[in-house]
Design an enzyme around this catalytic site. Sequence first.
Site, PDB file in Angstrom:
ATOM      1  N   GLU A  59      27.870 -12.848 -14.935  1.00 23.42           N
ATOM      2  CA  GLU A  59      28.475 -14.126 -14.568  1.00 23.42           C
ATOM      3  C   GLU A  59      29.606 -13.970 -13.562  1.00 23.42           C
ATOM      4  OE1 GLU A  59      27.834 -13.093 -17.651  1.00 23.42           O
ATOM      5  OE2 GLU A  59      26.090 -14.362 -18.047  1.00 23.42           O
TER       6      GLU A  59
ATOM      7  N   HIS B 267      26.106 -21.236 -27.848  1.00 24.81           N
ATOM      8  CA  HIS B 267      25.270 -22.066 -26.979  1.00 24.81           C
ATOM      9  C   HIS B 267      25.641 -23.547 -27.055  1.00 24.81           C
ATOM     10  CE1 HIS B 267      22.937 -18.385 -27.116  1.00 24.81           C
ATOM     11  NE2 HIS B 267      22.187 -18.826 -26.130  1.00 24.81           N
TER      12      HIS B 267
END
Lengths: 346, 325
Positions: free
Chosen positions: B60, B129
């Site tokens: 990321e 999530h």
Amino acid sequence: MRQLLTPSGDLVGEAPFGLDLCVRLYRAMVVARSYDRKCVALQKQGRLATYAPFEGQEAAQIGSAAALEPDDWMVATYRDAAAMWAQGYPMELLVAGRTGDERGGSPPDHVNVLPPSITVGGHMVHAVGLAWAERLQGSSRIAITYFGDGATSEGDFHEALNFAGVYGVGCVFFCQNNGWAISMPRSAQTASETIAQKAIAYGMPGVQVDGNDLFAVYEVTRQAVERARAGEGPTLIEAVTYRLGPHTTSDDPGRYRDAGEVEEWRRRDPLERVRIFLSERGRWDPEWQAEVEEKAAREVERAVELAESLPPPAPGDVFGGMFESPPRHLREQQATLELYRAAGEG
Amino acid sequence: MPILNLAQALNQALFQALEKWDDVMVLGEDVGRTGGVFRVTDGLWERFGPERVVDTPVAESGIVGVGLGLAVGGMRPVVELQFMGFSYPALDQIINHVSRIRNRSRHRFTAPMVIRIPYGGGIGAAEHHSESMEAIYGHIPGLKVVVPSRPADAKGLLLAAIQDPDPVVFCEPIRLYRAVREEVAEEVYVTPLGEAAVEREGDDVTVVSWGAMMRECREAADAAAEAGISVELVDLRTLVPLDVDTVTESVRKTGRAVIVHEAPRTGGFGAEVMAQIFERCLYDLEGPVVRVTGWDTVFPLKRGEHLYLPDVGRVLSGIRRALEG
Ligand SMILES: Cc1ncc(C[n+]2csc(CCOP(=O)(O)OP(=O)(O)O)c2C)c(N)n1
């Protein structure tokens, strides 16, 4: 480890450039040293914010930057003013940055050098993106990024080399292994035998070079730059050098390293061996040296004057840089600050 | 006009941006060949090729940092971070580099890039999530933060974000990707950043929300109407810059406000909205401002999700409390 010019000034291979360029780069190293020492002095007088000296690393920075085209991208750190200046970054802006003025971070349009990174390691990925953007736009411009041995421990070192390897972008990773990351010696930073060998993991060549050897640094960087420009991908260069001064003007290296070690590296001074080389070829004498130093001092002095003559920042400078056009909340906050100032309260 | 869900509307925006502007690229984990884990980038790789729709390594910080380099170098990257819970490795790049390159170079280098981040709970996903941490991004100077709640806005806001000269964090409500459908104009259009929408007008109480919770708010407003309570529903759409005027005008009219978000309560973006109301229209209030939020807990796993997420009942109860106060 690649070496062409020994510490005693003996050429042990073929010189990668002619005498004229050698003289020019020697002069540049003298200017760089003059700048560096001046900044240390100015900091002691309270005229600069904390300063990170690069004395001892002049050949690594000047030699590598000399291998670039003038419009290539450079993404470097707080200790790389010599390389940035060599790539066209105006010296007065480098000084301005160190006086604590954001205007120092804004080079002229033709200079493709980002303001120096203060975070260790985070900037290398930007060079990867820049080199990639150039390729996508059909240009042959490449990017070089400078970082220290300590920075190779950061996650972003891995991410940068990994991305560069995966997409084969024209990025040169130039590590100045100057022996220390503040108080941490290179040996404590990584269990790898060399930093250059880390390149293997990313599918790119890695080269270790004597970072105090202007000739060898120029040669290996030139090769990496040509490779990058030809679309053959990235290279990792480890320039083995030494930080002769403290980490910054606030650091006391006596707490963690021997004076003997510093003395030993002084004998491998990157300027001295080029001086001997030039002297043996009739291109150096003490009067000329004095003249070069004098000119360097004047150039640095002029840069300091320009930097110090910048008017102090106004509220608009603080708020105006955040977005292309300041949104309402910033306009309101600026107006509030201006009210405080008008009332003598801010 | 064709009826699209939110994911399809975003897909259309990306498709049209790639078609219209050569400098736009899409990068992220699994965004290419497989079209993204939520299929928001479906079909882009096939149409625009791997040079412009780029499957990246799982990294990321690298995605955002390389994206920044691409942006400074003249491209307009739209990067995707797969879930908000996995955006944190990129926070250093976002806070220390993306958000400040313009300021630290005094406009010489800029980062016109979009960071798309699917966020929010309610789909019974695995740990990490379901995060709703938009306030973190809202707190970072130099970023714009957008959270659409409906397909037509999602498309227009994403196209606006891609054309914006500054970096935009674009939070996409996962549980609405396929749950809301509406007519979406086929042409390229822009929904301006920084403008809230009064989604329905009312007189008794203002409900302010954004993103995924707008669905519960809509249902709560319907239920309130049946009980004779007239709700004015404001969808912020953009958190930064915040459209304060639309919020305060509404609160001045109704005299009461409820702020709804699924993010944790403490330091949530609702606190900023409430502070703005207090600073600007305290004397127009007829009762305390009420917050209906997630709790200051880790987001529970599937079996406990309903204990965390504000539902229609909790929003309705918030509305009642605001009216009683
Ligand atoms: C991300 C980050 N962590 C820590 C620091 C504090 N810091 C500044 S320089 C430095 C050491 C860096 O060493 P190295 O990469 O070898 O470069 P050098 O300073 O020797 O040139 C540290 C730890 C920082 N600036 N950024």
